[in-house]
Every structure is written in structure tokens, then in C-alpha cells.
Enzyme design. Structure first.
Site, PDB file in Angstrom:
ATOM      1  CB  ILE A  57      15.837  -4.759  12.697  1.00  0.00           C
ATOM      2  CG1 ILE A  57      15.715  -3.614  13.679  1.00  0.00           C
ATOM      3  CG2 ILE A  57      16.636  -4.221  11.476  1.00  0.00           C
ATOM      4  CD1 ILE A  57      17.086  -3.421  14.293  1.00  0.00           C
ATOM      5  CE  LYS A  93      13.501 -19.826  23.052  1.00  0.00           C
ATOM      6  NZ  LYS A  93      14.688 -19.498  23.972  1.00  0.00           N
ATOM      7  CB  ALA A 116      18.043 -14.648  16.362  1.00  0.00           C
ATOM      8  CB  THR A 149      23.743  -2.550  19.439  1.00  0.00           C
ATOM      9  OG1 THR A 149      23.344  -1.304  20.251  1.00  0.00           O
ATOM     10  CG2 THR A 149      24.521  -3.363  20.566  1.00  0.00           C
ATOM     11  CG  ASP A 150      24.694   2.672  19.015  1.00  0.00           C
ATOM     12  OD1 ASP A 150      23.941   1.979  19.853  1.00  0.00           O
ATOM     13  OD2 ASP A 150      24.160   4.015  18.944  1.00  0.00           O
ATOM     14  CB  SER A 182      24.892 -10.289  26.028  1.00  0.00           C
ATOM     15  OG  SER A 182      23.759  -9.603  25.415  1.00  0.00           O
ATOM     16  CG  ASN A 228      18.468   3.915  19.972  1.00  0.00           C
ATOM     17  OD1 ASN A 228      19.510   4.173  20.286  1.00  0.00           O
ATOM     18  ND2 ASN A 228      17.462   3.778  20.917  1.00  0.00           N
ATOM     19  CG  LEU A 271      11.016   6.778  24.080  1.00  0.00           C
ATOM     20  CD1 LEU A 271      10.718   6.758  25.270  1.00  0.00           C
ATOM     21  CD2 LEU A 271      12.377   7.737  23.774  1.00  0.00           C
TER      22      LEU A 271
HETATM   23  P1  NAD Z   1      13.384  -7.943  18.385  1.00  0.00           P
HETATM   24  O1  NAD Z   1      13.563  -8.080  19.889  1.00  0.00           O
HETATM   25  O2  NAD Z   1      12.169  -6.959  17.849  1.00  0.00           O
HETATM   26  O3  NAD Z   1      13.443  -9.123  17.486  1.00  0.00           O
HETATM   27  C1  NAD Z   1      14.212 -10.117  18.123  1.00  0.00           C
HETATM   28  C2  NAD Z   1      13.897 -11.558  17.399  1.00  0.00           C
HETATM   29  O4  NAD Z   1      14.760 -12.495  17.754  1.00  0.00           O
HETATM   30  C3  NAD Z   1      12.538 -11.969  17.639  1.00  0.00           C
HETATM   31  O5  NAD Z   1      11.670 -12.412  16.419  1.00  0.00           O
HETATM   32  C4  NAD Z   1      12.658 -13.127  18.712  1.00  0.00           C
HETATM   33  O6  NAD Z   1      11.688 -14.105  18.702  1.00  0.00           O
HETATM   34  C5  NAD Z   1      14.094 -13.759  17.844  1.00  0.00           C
HETATM   35  N1  NAD Z   1      14.657 -14.541  18.831  1.00  0.00           N
HETATM   36  C6  NAD Z   1      15.091 -14.341  20.183  1.00  0.00           C
HETATM   37  N2  NAD Z   1      15.667 -15.381  20.839  1.00  0.00           N
HETATM   38  C7  NAD Z   1      15.900 -16.295  19.813  1.00  0.00           C
HETATM   39  C8  NAD Z   1      16.238 -17.474  19.667  1.00  0.00           C
HETATM   40  N3  NAD Z   1      16.996 -18.102  20.839  1.00  0.00           N
HETATM   41  N4  NAD Z   1      16.484 -18.146  18.655  1.00  0.00           N
HETATM   42  C9  NAD Z   1      15.730 -17.749  17.450  1.00  0.00           C
HETATM   43  N5  NAD Z   1      15.154 -16.578  17.614  1.00  0.00           N
HETATM   44  C10 NAD Z   1      15.083 -15.811  18.437  1.00  0.00           C
HETATM   45  O7  NAD Z   1      14.771  -7.161  18.108  1.00  0.00           O
HETATM   46  P2  NAD Z   1      15.277  -6.138  17.078  1.00  0.00           P
HETATM   47  O8  NAD Z   1      15.255  -4.727  17.439  1.00  0.00           O
HETATM   48  O9  NAD Z   1      14.553  -6.413  15.672  1.00  0.00           O
HETATM   49  O10 NAD Z   1      16.794  -6.331  16.801  1.00  0.00           O
HETATM   50  C11 NAD Z   1      17.204  -7.090  15.960  1.00  0.00           C
HETATM   51  C12 NAD Z   1      18.875  -7.197  16.169  1.00  0.00           C
HETATM   52  O11 NAD Z   1      19.452  -5.952  15.747  1.00  0.00           O
HETATM   53  C13 NAD Z   1      19.333  -7.624  17.562  1.00  0.00           C
HETATM   54  O12 NAD Z   1      20.660  -8.270  17.440  1.00  0.00           O
HETATM   55  C14 NAD Z   1      19.622  -6.194  18.232  1.00  0.00           C
HETATM   56  O13 NAD Z   1      20.938  -6.365  19.083  1.00  0.00           O
HETATM   57  C15 NAD Z   1      20.231  -5.606  16.906  1.00  0.00           C
HETATM   58  N6  NAD Z   1      19.889  -4.067  17.110  1.00  0.00           N
HETATM   59  C16 NAD Z   1      18.625  -3.383  17.246  1.00  0.00           C
HETATM   60  C17 NAD Z   1      18.654  -1.854  17.302  1.00  0.00           C
HETATM   61  C18 NAD Z   1      17.452  -1.347  17.637  1.00  0.00           C
HETATM   62  O14 NAD Z   1      17.303  -0.073  17.770  1.00  0.00           O
HETATM   63  N7  NAD Z   1      16.120  -2.088  17.881  1.00  0.00           N
HETATM   64  C19 NAD Z   1      19.552  -1.188  16.993  1.00  0.00           C
HETATM   65  C20 NAD Z   1      21.156  -1.862  16.843  1.00  0.00           C
HETATM   66  C21 NAD Z   1      21.038  -3.339  16.859  1.00  0.00           C
HETATM   67  O1  DAU Z   2      21.297   2.025  20.374  1.00  0.00           O
HETATM   68  C1  DAU Z   2      20.835   0.781  19.846  1.00  0.00           C
HETATM   69  C2  DAU Z   2      19.781   0.157  20.775  1.00  0.00           C
HETATM   70  O2  DAU Z   2      18.631   0.895  20.902  1.00  0.00           O
HETATM   71  C3  DAU Z   2      19.611  -1.483  20.610  1.00  0.00           C
HETATM   72  O3  DAU Z   2      20.799  -1.901  20.493  1.00  0.00           O
HETATM   73  C4  DAU Z   2      18.675  -1.879  21.489  1.00  0.00           C
HETATM   74  O4  DAU Z   2      18.176  -3.317  21.013  1.00  0.00           O
HETATM   75  C5  DAU Z   2      17.436  -1.107  21.334  1.00  0.00           C
HETATM   76  O5  DAU Z   2      16.486  -1.607  22.278  1.00  0.00           O
HETATM   77  C6  DAU Z   2      17.886   0.335  21.658  1.00  0.00           C
HETATM   78  O6  DAU Z   2      18.257   0.575  23.165  1.00  0.00           O
HETATM   79  P1  DAU Z   2      17.542   1.752  23.931  1.00  0.00           P
HETATM   80  O7  DAU Z   2      17.813   1.319  25.541  1.00  0.00           O
HETATM   81  O8  DAU Z   2      18.445   3.098  23.414  1.00  0.00           O
HETATM   82  O9  DAU Z   2      16.206   1.801  23.469  1.00  0.00           O
HETATM   83  P2  DAU Z   2      15.037   2.315  24.332  1.00  0.00           P
HETATM   84  O10 DAU Z   2      13.478   2.476  23.399  1.00  0.00           O
HETATM   85  O11 DAU Z   2      14.601   1.153  25.441  1.00  0.00           O
HETATM   86  O12 DAU Z   2      15.175   3.581  24.976  1.00  0.00           O
HETATM   87  C7  DAU Z   2      15.378   4.691  24.490  1.00  0.00           C
HETATM   88  C8  DAU Z   2      15.770   5.736  25.408  1.00  0.00           C
HETATM   89  O13 DAU Z   2      14.303   6.147  25.847  1.00  0.00           O
HETATM   90  C9  DAU Z   2      16.777   5.336  26.449  1.00  0.00           C
HETATM   91  O14 DAU Z   2      17.549   6.529  26.622  1.00  0.00           O
HETATM   92  C10 DAU Z   2      15.878   5.108  27.502  1.00  0.00           C
HETATM   93  C11 DAU Z   2      14.616   5.948  27.218  1.00  0.00           C
HETATM   94  N1  DAU Z   2      13.234   5.513  27.665  1.00  0.00           N
HETATM   95  C12 DAU Z   2      12.817   4.358  27.367  1.00  0.00           C
HETATM   96  C13 DAU Z   2      11.767   3.698  27.696  1.00  0.00           C
HETATM   97  C14 DAU Z   2      11.187   2.358  27.320  1.00  0.00           C
HETATM   98  C15 DAU Z   2      12.534   6.468  28.619  1.00  0.00           C
HETATM   99  O15 DAU Z   2      12.784   7.512  28.909  1.00  0.00           O
HETATM  100  N2  DAU Z   2      11.202   5.861  28.691  1.00  0.00           N
HETATM  101  C16 DAU Z   2      10.870   4.528  28.350  1.00  0.00           C
HETATM  102  O16 DAU Z   2       9.717   4.015  28.889  1.00  0.00           O
END
Ligand code: NAD
Ligand code: DAU
Length: 357
Positions: free
Chosen positions: A13, A36, A86, A133-134, A161, A187, A198
């Protein structure tokens, strides 16, 4: 804001957000991306930005837990905005090993807050925006949606966390007057999504003719949002959100996991038909769907009520799931080089160790 620190900007993101800032966001100042570069961070995600924005974009490899580095960066770049992405972000990894989640998500957020407090003093014209996150709200039954007033009830080491970091952010506002905002989003999906999650996992496994793992009964519900819509919401909150407030962000798009997986198979049949893919050996993509052991403590349903950000800031999601998924599938088909790079090394080893995949 003129000088923005983006943490975790080399991840999914964060990299989309930096691209958004310099594009549709219309930001005219400077961005420093502190990352990092864990397994999830990849500077390749921003090669285009680094080339096009020389002088306005800088990358710093470093840890958000490093107080000295943070103090140095705040002094050098005079940040008046922080977009804090991060984090360790994958629920499954937090179950296998929570330590890094506690360090980065809690201690790292604390280090950033404390550095901003010292650098900004009582300044009110700066902004510390925390991306959350939600999942902090726990799991829903069949009805209802998460509102900003829903009590916190995190249930995985990851969500605990993030909940902890949210509380620290608000505590810094109430205690020290730090000008903070938080967004709690559902998500995300879209380009540059690391293929442990996923949607990208299923796209890439399908193309390789590998099983498409569906946890448990596949009837868990997630509320999907195209990543660019999330970036637009964050930028709006940073510019116009009220300090000390939380804004829920969601896609109005509740989907069962099994339907998401079937949707990906349908999109792939359209853009890369299984019949023409030698890895499928005559099977359809949907024929690869495999039910596997459930995730421990798997939250059943998430859904977001985003009426506050719509009412106060005029934001709403703009990309439908069908359109977003097609864009995403086409992006993965067109970016095989990126896929090869992120799937090599540490990620491969982790998959073998934990999933025997
Ligand atoms: P990601 O795992 O793709 O990226 C995380 C980034 O943080 C990476 O580039 C990693 O190198 C960096 N990082 C990790 N530890 C670090 C540290 N100690 N110092 C500096 N950099 C560090 O994650 P994402 O999916 O892009 O999520 C970004 C943010 O959005 C997170 O805070 C996550 O909780 C939040 N979020 C994600 C989702 C989602 O669906 N992916 C939804 C809601 C909120
Ligand atoms: O809701 C926001 C969150 O969405 C963020 O805070 C997290 O950073 C992000 O990773 C995501 O969490 P989820 O656990 O919902 O995402 P994930 O893609 O891992 O899984 C989505 C759904 O699919 C969950 O119900 C688990 C399921 N799943 C996931 C994987 C990786 C499967 O059924 N099979 C899989 O292989």
C-alpha cells in the site's frame, strides 16, 4: 504539508500511496520513504517514481525502531507530515512467529510517535497519520458493520499489535496534543500486492497450475477495497481529517473467500485461458481449488461502515470489485519479472518451511 515521511513505502500500500501522491494526489512537496526492506519491501515497486521525481523523492533503508535514525531524518528533512504504513502485515506469519509484529508494529510506532513529539513540540499544523486495519475490531456475526465506535477486540497477534499501536497513537494525541489521525481499513488488493495474501497468491498459483488453498469452509467474509481508493482516502484524511479522529475505510464489497477465488479463476479464463496454459494440463483454473486446514482463530466476517469519512470528507470507493480484479489480474500477467523477483530467496524458503509448498 511540504515534507512527508512515508514509512513502509516499499511495501504494497505504501508504494501505491507514494505513486498516488505524485499523480492524482497532486502533492507538490517532497517524500522521504523510510523502509527496512523486509521480505515484503521492494524498492522495485517505485522505480518509475524514483526516476520521474528526482529531487522530490528519496529512499532511506532503515528501521522505524531506530530512534537515532529517526531523529536524524526529522532534523534533516523537517517533516511536517508522516504517513505511517510500516508494519508486519500478514496474519498467518503473526501466528507462526509474533516477535517481529510486536517489535515493528508496537515499538516502531512508539519510536515514531516519540520522535515526532520531540521534533514538533506543540505544533498543530503538522500531521501524523497512522494506517491501521479493521481487524482491531475483531469478528462480526451475520449482520452489522464495524463503526469507529465499535469496541476493540483483536484476536490474532497481528491485530493485537495493530490495536496496541492505535492506542499509543491516540494516547499521544490526548496526552501531548500530537496532531494525529488514524484510518482503519478493510482488505486491499491491486498491483504490487505481495503473493502471500489471498488474491495475488491465487492468481499466481493458478497460472502455475498449483492448488488454490481455501482455508476451512471458505465462507469467511472480507470487505475488499481497490488499493488506489484506499490511497485516496488516506490522503483526504491527512489533508482534511480532524486531529484526534479515526476514520473507517471500506469497499462496500463483502465477499466470501470462495467467491473471491472463483472470481479470480473467471478473470483468468478471460485474460489467460487455462486451455492455452500448458501448466494446467487440460484442467480449468477452478479445478485447482483445494480446501485446506483452517487458520487458527480465523475471524469469520469483516464489514466496514464508512459513513463518517463519506459524510465529513466526501470519500467513497470508486472501483467495483469486478473492475479492480480484472485490473489486478492484468497487472500480474504483465509483470512476470516483478513476480520472479519477489518469489525468490527468503519468501521461497519461508513457504517451504511453514507450508511445505
Ligand atoms: P506490506 O507487508 O506489503 O508492507 C510493509 C512494509 O513495511 C514493507 O515494505 C516492509 O519492508 C516495511 N517494514 C516492515 N518492518 C519495518 C521496520 N521495522 N522499519 C521500516 N520498514 C519496515 O504491508 P501492506 O499490506 O502494504 O500494509 C501497509 C500498512 O497498511 C500496514 O500498517 C497494515 O497493517 C495496514 N493495512 C493493510 C491492509 C491490507 O489489506 N494489506 C488493510 C488495512 C491496513
Ligand atoms: O482486513 C484488513 C487486513 O487484510 C489487513 O490488516 C492485513 O494486513 C491484510 O493481510 C489482510 O488480512 P487477511 O488475513 O484478511 O488477508 P489474507 O489475504 O491473508 O486472507 C484473506 C482471507 O482469505 C482470510 O479469510 C484468509 C483466507 N485465505 C488466505 C490465504 C493466504 C485463504 O483461504 N487461503 C489462503 O491461502
Amino acid at each position: 504539508m511540504k515534507n512527508i515521511l512515508v514509512t513502509g513505502g516499499a511495501g504494497f500500500i505504501g508504494s501505491n500511496f507514494i505513486r498516488y501522491l505524485f499523480g492524482p494526489g497532486g502533492f507538490k512537496g517532497r517524500v522521504v520513504n523510510l523502509d527496512k526492506l523486509t521480505y515484503a519491501g521492494n524498492p522495485e515497486n517505485l522505480l518509475d517514481v524514483a526516476r520521474a521525481q528526482k529531487g522530490r523523492y528519496a529512499f532511506v533503508k532503515g528501521d522505524i525502531c531506530d530512534f537515532k535514525l529517526l531523529a536524524k531524518l526529522f532534523k534533516k528533512y523537517k517533516f511536517d507530515g508522516v504517513a505511517h504504513f510500516a508494519a508486519e502485515s500478514h496474519v498467518d506469519r503473526s501466528i507462526f512467529g509474533p516477535k517481529d509484529f510486536i517489535e515493528t508494529n508496537i515499538h516502531g510506532t512508539f519510536a515514531l510517535l516519540e520522535t515526532a513529539r520531540q521534533a514538533w513540540g506543540g505544533r498543530k499544523d503538522a500531521r501524523f497519520h497512522h494506517i491501521s486495519t479493521d481487524e482491531v475490531y475483531g469478528s462480526l456475526g451475520r449482520t452489522g458493520k464495524f463503526k469507529e465506535t465499535t469496541p476493540y477486540d483483536p484476536r490474532s497477534p497481528y491485530s493485537a499489535s495493530k490495536a496496541s499501536s492505535d492506542h499509543l497513537v491516540m494516547a499521544y494525541h490526548h496526552t501531548y496534543g500530537l496532531p494525529v489521525t488514524i484510518s482503519n481499513c478493510s482488505n486491499n488488493y491491486g498491483p504490487f500486492h505481495f503473493p502471500e495474501k489471498l488474491i495475488p497468491l491465487v492468481i499466481l498459483n493458478a497460472l502455475a497450475g498449483k492448488p488454490l488453498p481455501v482455508y476451512g469452509d471458505g465462507l469467511q467474509v472480507r470487505d475488499w477495497l481497490y488499493v488506489e481508493d484506499h490511497c485516496a482516502a488516506i490522503w483526504r484524511v491527512m489533508k482534511r481529517g480532524r486531529p484526534g479522529e479515526t476514520y473507517n475505510v471500506g469497499g462496500n464489497c463483502e465477499m466470501k473467500n470462495i467467491d473471491v477465488v472463483k472470481g479470480i479463476c473467471a478473470a483468468l479464463e478471460k485474460y489467460a485461458p487455462a486451455a492455452a496454459n500448458p501448466a494446467l494440463a487440460g484442467k480449468a483454473y477452478a479445478g485447482l481449488i483445494t480446501y485446506v486446514k483452517d487458520r487458527p482463530g480465523h475471524d469469520r466476517r469483516y464489514a466496514i461502515d464508512f459513513s463518517k469519512i463519506r459524510r465529513e470528507l466526501g470519500w467513497r470507493p470508486s472501483v467495483t470489485f469486478k473492475e479492480g480484479l480484472e485490473r489486478t489480474v492484468k497487472w500480474y500477467l504483465a509483470n512476470g519479472g516483478w513476480v520472479l523477483h519477489v518469489q525468490s530467496g527468503a519468501y521461497r524458503k519461508w513457504l517451504r518451511k511453514n507450508y511445505n509448498r
